[in-house]
Design a protein around this motif. Structure first.
Motif, PDB file in Angstrom:
ATOM      1  N   GLU A  81       0.837  -1.212   0.000  1.00 40.99           N
ATOM      2  CA  GLU A  81       0.000   0.000   0.000  1.00 40.99           C
ATOM      3  C   GLU A  81       0.870   1.260   0.000  1.00 40.99           C
ATOM      4  N   LYS A  82       1.921   1.261   0.832  1.00 39.35           N
ATOM      5  CA  LYS A  82       2.841   2.411   0.866  1.00 39.35           C
ATOM      6  C   LYS A  82       3.538   2.587  -0.487  1.00 39.35           C
ATOM      7  N   ASP A  83       4.015   1.464  -1.048  1.00 39.54           N
ATOM      8  CA  ASP A  83       4.731   1.529  -2.331  1.00 39.54           C
ATOM      9  C   ASP A  83       3.806   2.004  -3.447  1.00 39.54           C
ATOM     10  N   LEU A  84       2.567   1.534  -3.456  1.00 48.57           N
ATOM     11  CA  LEU A  84       1.615   1.964  -4.495  1.00 48.57           C
ATOM     12  C   LEU A  84       1.348   3.464  -4.381  1.00 48.57           C
ATOM     13  N   HIS A  85       1.266   3.945  -3.160  1.00 47.44           N
ATOM     14  CA  HIS A  85       1.069   5.379  -2.954  1.00 47.44           C
ATOM     15  C   HIS A  85       2.295   6.147  -3.452  1.00 47.44           C
ATOM     16  N   ALA A  86       3.483   5.590  -3.178  1.00 49.16           N
ATOM     17  CA  ALA A  86       4.733   6.283  -3.531  1.00 49.16           C
ATOM     18  C   ALA A  86       4.958   6.359  -5.040  1.00 49.16           C
ATOM     19  N   VAL A  87       4.527   5.340  -5.782  1.00 51.79           N
ATOM     20  CA  VAL A  87       4.780   5.345  -7.234  1.00 51.79           C
ATOM     21  C   VAL A  87       3.809   6.254  -7.987  1.00 51.79           C
ATOM     22  N   GLY A  88       2.749   6.707  -7.329  1.00 54.29           N
ATOM     23  CA  GLY A  88       1.847   7.677  -7.953  1.00 54.29           C
ATOM     24  C   GLY A  88       0.875   7.050  -8.931  1.00 54.29           C
ATOM     25  N   ALA A  93       5.793  -0.496 -15.170  1.00 54.98           N
ATOM     26  CA  ALA A  93       5.517  -1.935 -15.048  1.00 54.98           C
ATOM     27  C   ALA A  93       6.484  -2.589 -14.065  1.00 54.98           C
ATOM     28  N   ALA A  94       7.743  -2.186 -14.105  1.00 49.74           N
ATOM     29  CA  ALA A  94       8.744  -2.791 -13.222  1.00 49.74           C
ATOM     30  C   ALA A  94       8.425  -2.500 -11.751  1.00 49.74           C
ATOM     31  N   LEU A  96       5.376  -1.973 -10.485  1.00 49.04           N
ATOM     32  CA  LEU A  96       4.230  -2.826 -10.120  1.00 49.04           C
ATOM     33  C   LEU A  96       4.672  -4.273  -9.939  1.00 49.04           C
ATOM     34  N   ARG A  97       5.569  -4.717 -10.835  1.00 47.34           N
ATOM     35  CA  ARG A  97       6.064  -6.095 -10.763  1.00 47.34           C
ATOM     36  C   ARG A  97       6.762  -6.337  -9.420  1.00 47.34           C
ATOM     37  N   SER A  98       7.533  -5.377  -8.997  1.00 42.95           N
ATOM     38  CA  SER A  98       8.259  -5.494  -7.738  1.00 42.95           C
ATOM     39  C   SER A  98       7.278  -5.601  -6.553  1.00 42.95           C
ATOM     40  N   ILE A  99       6.237  -4.795  -6.597  1.00 46.37           N
ATOM     41  CA  ILE A  99       5.235  -4.807  -5.523  1.00 46.37           C
ATOM     42  C   ILE A  99       4.495  -6.154  -5.494  1.00 46.37           C
TER      43      ILE A  99
END
Ligand SMILES: [Zn+2]
Length: 118
Positions: A81-88, A93-94, A96-99
């Motif tokens: 959730e934090k990472d999705l917020h951070a990527v905007g 694709a990379a 999202l793939r990492s998440i």
């Protein structure tokens, strides 16, 4: 709050895994022959111990392991959730793939887990 029986997905009566959807024939009760046999053994033992149908004896180590895996998954969900917020709004694709990889790594132990056999 529990859902009415008809809305719940069918689960193996022994290991509680969700059973595949079935459109024909008698509804399956078990995911495998091994679970069918263990269920019979456990029913005999439950009778000896006077357990109700919805009561279950679980080894403390097994419950601790399950809680540990749930904790790892909950942390991964928080991270995602934090990472999705951070990527905007326009993630690469990379990213999202990492998440997704991180979430899958945390979820796999729960998918692959087996209840301990006595
Ligand atoms: Zn099963």
């Amino acid at each position: 709050m529990t859902k009415p029986e008809s809305e719940e997905r069918a689960r193996c009566k022994q290991c509680r895994r969700v059973l595949p959807p079935q459109t024909t024939g008698r509804p399956r009760q078990f995911c495998s022959q091994a679970c069918r046999q263990w269920h019979w053994v456990h029913q005999q033992r439950a009778g000896d111990l006077q357990l109700a149908e919805n009561e279950l004896i679980v080894a403390k180590d097994e419950l601790d392991a399950l809680h540990d895996e749930l904790y790892v998954l909950a942390c991964a969900v928080n991270d995602a959730e934090k990472d999705l917020h951070a990527v905007g709004a326009q993630p690469r694709a990379a990213e999202l793939r990492s998440i997704v990889d991180w979430l899958l790594e945390a979820a796999r132990p729960l998918r692959d887990r087996e209840l301990q056999r006595p």
